[in-house]
Design an enzyme around this catalytic site. Structure first.
Site, PDB file in Angstrom:
ATOM      1  N   GLU A   1       0.894  -1.176   0.000  1.00 49.78           N
ATOM      2  CA  GLU A   1       0.000   0.000   0.000  1.00 49.78           C
ATOM      3  C   GLU A   1       0.918   1.208   0.000  1.00 49.78           C
ATOM      4  O   GLU A   1       1.557   1.501   1.019  1.00 49.78           O
ATOM      5  CB  GLU A   1      -0.898  -0.011   1.246  1.00 49.78           C
ATOM      6  CG  GLU A   1      -1.714  -1.279   1.449  1.00 49.78           C
ATOM      7  CD  GLU A   1      -2.786  -1.463   0.393  1.00 49.78           C
ATOM      8  OE1 GLU A   1      -3.160  -0.487  -0.279  1.00 49.78           O
ATOM      9  OE2 GLU A   1      -3.245  -2.610   0.224  1.00 49.78           O
TER      10      GLU A   1
ATOM     11  N   CYS B 214      -1.920   9.298   2.763  1.00 52.50           N
ATOM     12  CA  CYS B 214      -1.680   8.841   1.386  1.00 52.50           C
ATOM     13  C   CYS B 214      -2.820   9.267   0.463  1.00 52.50           C
ATOM     14  O   CYS B 214      -2.611   9.489  -0.726  1.00 52.50           O
ATOM     15  CB  CYS B 214      -1.525   7.327   1.383  1.00 52.50           C
ATOM     16  SG  CYS B 214      -2.864   6.518   2.260  1.00 52.50           S
TER      17      CYS B 214
HETATM   18  P1  NAD Z   1       8.587   4.820   4.396  1.00 53.19           P
HETATM   19  O1  NAD Z   1       8.450   4.075   3.113  1.00 53.19           O
HETATM   20  O2  NAD Z   1       9.773   5.689   4.562  1.00 53.19           O
HETATM   21  O3  NAD Z   1       8.608   3.814   5.637  1.00 53.19           O
HETATM   22  C1  NAD Z   1       7.562   2.890   5.856  1.00 53.19           C
HETATM   23  C2  NAD Z   1       8.077   1.759   6.735  1.00 53.19           C
HETATM   24  O4  NAD Z   1       9.070   1.043   6.000  1.00 53.19           O
HETATM   25  C3  NAD Z   1       8.753   2.218   8.028  1.00 53.19           C
HETATM   26  O5  NAD Z   1       8.460   1.314   9.069  1.00 53.19           O
HETATM   27  C4  NAD Z   1      10.223   2.167   7.670  1.00 53.19           C
HETATM   28  O6  NAD Z   1      11.073   2.008   8.800  1.00 53.19           O
HETATM   29  C5  NAD Z   1      10.258   0.940   6.767  1.00 53.19           C
HETATM   30  N1  NAD Z   1      11.395   0.874   5.833  1.00 53.19           N
HETATM   31  C6  NAD Z   1      12.084   1.901   5.292  1.00 53.19           C
HETATM   32  N2  NAD Z   1      13.041   1.414   4.469  1.00 53.19           N
HETATM   33  C7  NAD Z   1      12.938   0.069   4.483  1.00 53.19           C
HETATM   34  C8  NAD Z   1      13.616  -0.999   3.842  1.00 53.19           C
HETATM   35  N3  NAD Z   1      14.623  -0.766   2.978  1.00 53.19           N
HETATM   36  N4  NAD Z   1      13.228  -2.273   4.092  1.00 53.19           N
HETATM   37  C9  NAD Z   1      12.213  -2.521   4.943  1.00 53.19           C
HETATM   38  N5  NAD Z   1      11.527  -1.561   5.584  1.00 53.19           N
HETATM   39  C10 NAD Z   1      11.879  -0.283   5.361  1.00 53.19           C
HETATM   40  O7  NAD Z   1       7.224   5.645   4.595  1.00 53.19           O
HETATM   41  P2  NAD Z   1       6.810   6.625   5.766  1.00 53.19           P
HETATM   42  O8  NAD Z   1       7.565   7.905   5.626  1.00 53.19           O
HETATM   43  O9  NAD Z   1       6.860   5.921   7.073  1.00 53.19           O
HETATM   44  O10 NAD Z   1       5.252   6.853   5.420  1.00 53.19           O
HETATM   45  C11 NAD Z   1       4.822   7.726   4.449  1.00 53.19           C
HETATM   46  C12 NAD Z   1       4.536   7.019   3.140  1.00 53.19           C
HETATM   47  O11 NAD Z   1       3.575   5.981   3.351  1.00 53.19           O
HETATM   48  C13 NAD Z   1       3.880   7.942   2.128  1.00 53.19           C
HETATM   49  O12 NAD Z   1       4.464   7.724   0.863  1.00 53.19           O
HETATM   50  C14 NAD Z   1       2.428   7.528   2.127  1.00 53.19           C
HETATM   51  O13 NAD Z   1       1.724   7.819   0.947  1.00 53.19           O
HETATM   52  C15 NAD Z   1       2.548   6.060   2.371  1.00 53.19           C
HETATM   53  N6  NAD Z   1       1.277   5.541   2.907  1.00 53.19           N
HETATM   54  C16 NAD Z   1       0.487   4.772   2.090  1.00 53.19           C
HETATM   55  C17 NAD Z   1      -0.749   4.305   2.557  1.00 53.19           C
HETATM   56  C18 NAD Z   1      -1.650   3.462   1.696  1.00 53.19           C
HETATM   57  O14 NAD Z   1      -2.578   2.856   2.250  1.00 53.19           O
HETATM   58  N7  NAD Z   1      -1.454   3.379   0.399  1.00 53.19           N
HETATM   59  C19 NAD Z   1      -1.155   4.616   3.859  1.00 53.19           C
HETATM   60  C20 NAD Z   1      -0.313   5.397   4.654  1.00 53.19           C
HETATM   61  C21 NAD Z   1       0.916   5.847   4.172  1.00 53.19           C
END
Ligand code: NAD
Length: 481
Positions: free
Chosen positions: A248, A282
């Site tokens: 997502e 998002c």
């Molecule tokens: P992010 O992608 O930076 O991090 C998300 C999670 O992934 C965190 O727990 C982070 O520690 C982990 N992570 C980061 N790098 C990783 C890796 N290489 N391997 C494994 N895990 C890793 O996102 P964020 O800043 O926490 O959240 C914001 C983003 O989330 C925005 O782009 C937003 O649109 C998206 N989002 C999407 C939805 C949806 O339902 N489509 C809902 C909420 C947020």
């Protein structure tokens, strides 16, 4: 208590030798708690626990697992103030919204507690009467759930509810910004009597510990919500072991306001969905396309609605609508987008700076920009902050072309009271979720997922549950022939 990880039923706090990191309150910019960081050994222990717990947990009936979820739902509801307060301190969301989010997580537990009993399977007739095909569903196995910080409890709960109902066990990794509310939520599940190892919680940087988690062959699904950039990396890592995944991801969502729209409703819906949670959603509205005949009056009404929003620290002041942004990097990104737009001719209708009365904290005024175009960053890349650009259009075809001019496809919003125009928009907008004359594109019992760069897979509804199940097809000879 809330700063503890959970591995195999044992809560793990700060201890000598284990690295730790600080949790920052974005309203004060001060560290208010420290948490331990997991290393490769912790991840292995957590996956060991989830693997060992899988057989007994998946052997229970849906009804038996549902009883645990129902009990957890009432504990989560009772503790919604405590968990909500932690969330506000970690990521700035106004307290009332944080508490509301926890209450919704409690309802999600109740929904999936019942939904499990509706996993039916199928009987399919064969070419010959002597044979019959049965389709049965089985839990995929231990799941790694990787969660972002913007809706830390709902996004964790959606995964936990569906995975646990299906019979899966879990290793959960919350975002580094929001470990405390996640830990307090997991404690509700263990206090509901969930057996040891069924859920495990590990803290740490995703790029460091994520790889240990995803590369472990015993993890059979990665349930990820986060940015498109990280999501694509995770999908590539999943390919190595053919690990199932749901992704997502990010969004850059348009709203179209047609000539027949109720302008007052459109303006209040736009204010809510552009700026709620400081635009860190998002499905936030990032771009608004308004029929040119009503453009100016819509902009004026949205400006009024936006300037009514009260910004502040909800733990100190009553009636706050918008808190600080969750972290400094998010703030820097929107400042860059605003600077870029202004340098290319955009006009700032309101906002564009931090509120004057906040000496500290990642606060920013909700910002409306007009005279924008698709060469500006804010109209192309996810802002994840309180800014929105507004452009006029003349024909429905032009509106759709502008709205679809993105690699994302998460949600799109339509405001129109013309039946045929509305149908045209619904038919032609390229997004997984469309909200018509309302600002909420998701409900618990209907599937929620993105198209294109916004992801692959579903949460909510039966589709969310079936994402944690795999199919077994059984072909039976049922008569002598
Ligand atoms: P992010 O992608 O930076 O991090 C998300 C999670 O992934 C965190 O727990 C982070 O520690 C982990 N992570 C980061 N790098 C990783 C890796 N290489 N391997 C494994 N895990 C890793 O996102 P964020 O800043 O926490 O959240 C914001 C983003 O989330 C925005 O782009 C937003 O649109 C998206 N989002 C999407 C939805 C949806 O339902 N489509 C809902 C909420 C947020």
């Amino acid at each position: 208590m809330s700063n503890m990880m959970l591995i195999n039923g044992k809560w793990i706090g700060l201890s000598e030798g284990k690295p730790s990191t600080g949790v920052i309150n974005p309203a004060t910019e001060e560290v208010f708690k420290h948490i331990p960081q997991a290393d490769a050994d912790d991840i292995k222990l957590a996956v060991d626990a989830a693997s060992d717990a899988f057989k007994p947990w998946s052997s229970l009936s849906y009804a038996q697992r549902g009883e645990y979820l129902k009990k957890a739902a009432s504990i989560v509801y009772e503790r919604s103030n405590e968990i909500g307060r932690l969330m506000t301190m970690e990521m700035g969301k106004p307290l009332a919204e944080a508490v509301g989010e926890v209450e919704k997580a409690s309802k999600a537990l109740l929904y999936y507690a019942e939904e499990g009993e509706r996993v039916y399977g199928r009987i399919i007739s064969d070419q010959s009467r002597s044979f019959q095909s049965h389709v049965s569903y089985y839990p995929v196995g231990p799941v790694a759930a990787i969660i972002p910080w913007n809706y830390p409890i709902e996004l964790l709960a959606w995964k936990a509810c569906a995975a646990l109902t299906a019979g899966c066990t879990m290793v959960i990794k919350p975002a580094s910004i929001t470990p405390l509310s996640s830990s307090a939520f997991c404690r509700c599940l263990t206090d509901a009597g969930l057996p040891d190892g069924v859920i495990n919680l590990v803290f740490g940087s995703g790029s460091v510990i994520g790889k240990y988690l995803i590369s472990d062959k015993r993890i059979k699904k990665v349930a990820f919500t986060g940015s498109t950039e990280v999501g694509k990396k995770i999908v590539q890592q999943c390919a190595v072991n053919m690990t199932k995944y749901s992704a997502e991801l990010g969004g850059h969502c348009p709203m179209i306001v047609g000539q027949s729209a109720d302008i007052d409703t459109a303006a209040s819906d736009a204010a809510r969905r552009s700026f709620r949670n400081m635009g860190q959603i998002c499905i936030a509205i990032n771009r608004i396309y308004v029929h040119s005949s009503i453009h100016d009056s819509f902009v004026e009404k949205l400006k009024v609605k936006t300037e009514e929003l009260v910004i502040g620290d909800s733990l100190k002041t009553e009636g706050v609508n918008l808190g600080p942004m969750a972290d400094k990097n998010g703030l820097l990104k929107i400042k860059d987008q605003i600077k870029d737009a202004l340098s290319k001719g955009a006009v700032c209708v309101t906002g564009g700076s931090a509120p004057e009365n906040q000496a500290k904290g990642f606060f920013f005024k909700p910002t409306i920009l007009t005279n924008v175009n698709h060469n500006m960053l804010l109209m192309k890349e996810e802002s994840f902050g309180p800014i929105v650009g507004i452009m006029p259009f003349d024909t429905t075809e032009e509106a759709v072309e502008l709205a679809n001019d993105t690699n994302y496809g998460l949600a799109a919003y339509v405001q129109s009271n013309d039946y045929y125009e509305t149908e045209y928009f619904i038919e032609n907008l390229s997004a997984g979720n469309i909200a018509v004359n309302n600002p909420d594109a998701g409900v618990m019992n209907a599937p929620y997922g993105g198209w294109n760069d916004s992801g692959d897979g579903y949460e909510h509804g039966p589709e969310g549950l079936f994402g944690y199940l795999k199919i077994k097809h059984i072909r039976k000879r049922i008569r002598k022939s």
